[in-house]
Design a protein around this motif. Structure first.
Motif, short mmCIF file in Angstrom:
data_model
loop_
_atom_site.label_atom_id
_atom_site.label_comp_id
_atom_site.label_asym_id
_atom_site.label_seq_id
_atom_site.Cartn_x
_atom_site.Cartn_y
_atom_site.Cartn_z
N LYS A 97 21.26 18.41 13.07
CA LYS A 97 21.98 18.58 11.90
C LYS A 97 21.18 18.62 10.58
CE LYS A 97 25.85 16.15 13.98
NZ LYS A 97 26.98 14.81 13.84
N ARG B 146 19.69 24.10 10.59
CA ARG B 146 20.68 24.97 10.11
C ARG B 146 20.48 26.17 9.50
NH1 ARG B 146 24.97 20.40 7.48
NH2 ARG B 146 23.15 19.83 6.53
N ILE C 291 27.56 27.68 6.93
CA ILE C 291 26.36 26.88 7.17
C ILE C 291 25.88 26.47 5.70
CG2 ILE C 291 23.97 26.69 8.11
CD1 ILE C 291 25.00 28.40 10.61
#
Length: 285
Positions: free
Chosen positions: A60, A65, A84
């Protein structure tokens, strides 16, 4: 109401380079900006280097990401790269609301972070159109995480009364190097170049410097790897003649295993440099 006097970076003290990892920036921003840095400014001239914000779960984290967003451009239809980027922005804006009290600083930072993410979305859309993400492009995408983190840390410091400025190294390299032969000459150049850019900061300011230093010959991710922020901090320390480089982590020291994955992991009271080097060789941080 009278303004709180600014805490300045002393020019005549020994230099200390502080590198903060992503989880530290994500979880302990109040400690970093409200206690650690102000206390060290009493005895040192401080330079700060930051990784992209993260959490306890690496998947995370901002960098992970951004890598996913980059991969999604080339056909992973199960992942929406626009979403995202929006999620990353929302996370940073939430952190701004929680960490900063001065409305002017909060407003300016939110606007700046939004613009950074807007440019990233446009960049990803362009990469989708040409159906290509080159190594250089991937560096630019992933490097956005340090930009967001360092702007954020510099703003929180200012909110706490510390005179701080954001230093973006993404255009630091201004000479050509052979990507197949990055020898000591390249790293000596980087060290001097980083020091030059940091010394151009206004007197009294604490530089908050991106670990990302722009498109590197052969790609920063491929030539150096995701640990490039530690390298940047070390090169800065050499270039400015620092008394010490401190790498701050979210744990209390070196453990027998990753305490996030192994609850029974023990903190080692004593470890030799040789033992520490062996641990890093096998993948320990």
């Amino acid at each position: 109401m009278p303004q709180t006097p600014k805490i300045s970076n002393p020019a005549n003290k020994p230099i200390l380079v502080l590198k903060f990892g992503g989880t530290s920036v994500g979880k302990f921003i109040q400690n970093i900006c409200g206690q650690i840095i102000p206390d060290l400014l009493k005895t040192h001239r401080v330079i700060v280097v930051c990784s992209a914000r993260s959490t306890d779960v690496k998947a995370k984290g901002t960098t992970t990401r951004l890598v996913k967003a980059s991969d999604a451009v080339l056909g992973d239809t199960s992942v929406d790269f626009q979403q995202i980027v929006q999620d990353i922005l929302d996370d940073h804006l939430d952190a701004v609301q929680q960490s900063i009290t001065n409305e002017s600083i909060k407003r300016d930072l939110s606007e700046s972070l939004t613009n950074v993410c807007r440019r990233l979305k446009v960049f990803l859309e362009a990469a989708e159109v040409i159906n290509e993400v080159s190594p250089k492009s991937k560096d630019i995408i992933v490097g956005t995480g340090e930009k967001l983190a360092c702007e954020y840390v510099a703003a929180v410091l200012r909110d706490r009364g510390v005179d701080a400025t954001y230093v973006n190294l993404e255009k630091a390299i201004d000479r050509h190097f052979d990507p197949s032969h990055l020898d000591q000459t390249f790293y000596d150049y980087l060290s001097k170049r980083f020091a030059q850019l940091i010394n151009e900061c206004d007197s009294g300011c604490v530089p908050v410097v991106t670990g990302y230093f722009g498109p590197c010959p052969g790609s920063i991710l491929y030539s150096i790897g995701r640990g490039y922020t530690d390298l940047t901090a070390a090169l800065i320390a050499v270039g400015v003649g620092a008394q010490e480089l401190q790498v701050w982590k979210e744990v209390d020291g070196i453990f027998t295993a990753d305490p996030r994955k192994v609850p029974s992991a023990r903190l080692l009271k004593i470890i030799t440099p040789e033992e520490a080097a062996e641990l890093t060789y096998y993948g320990s941080e």
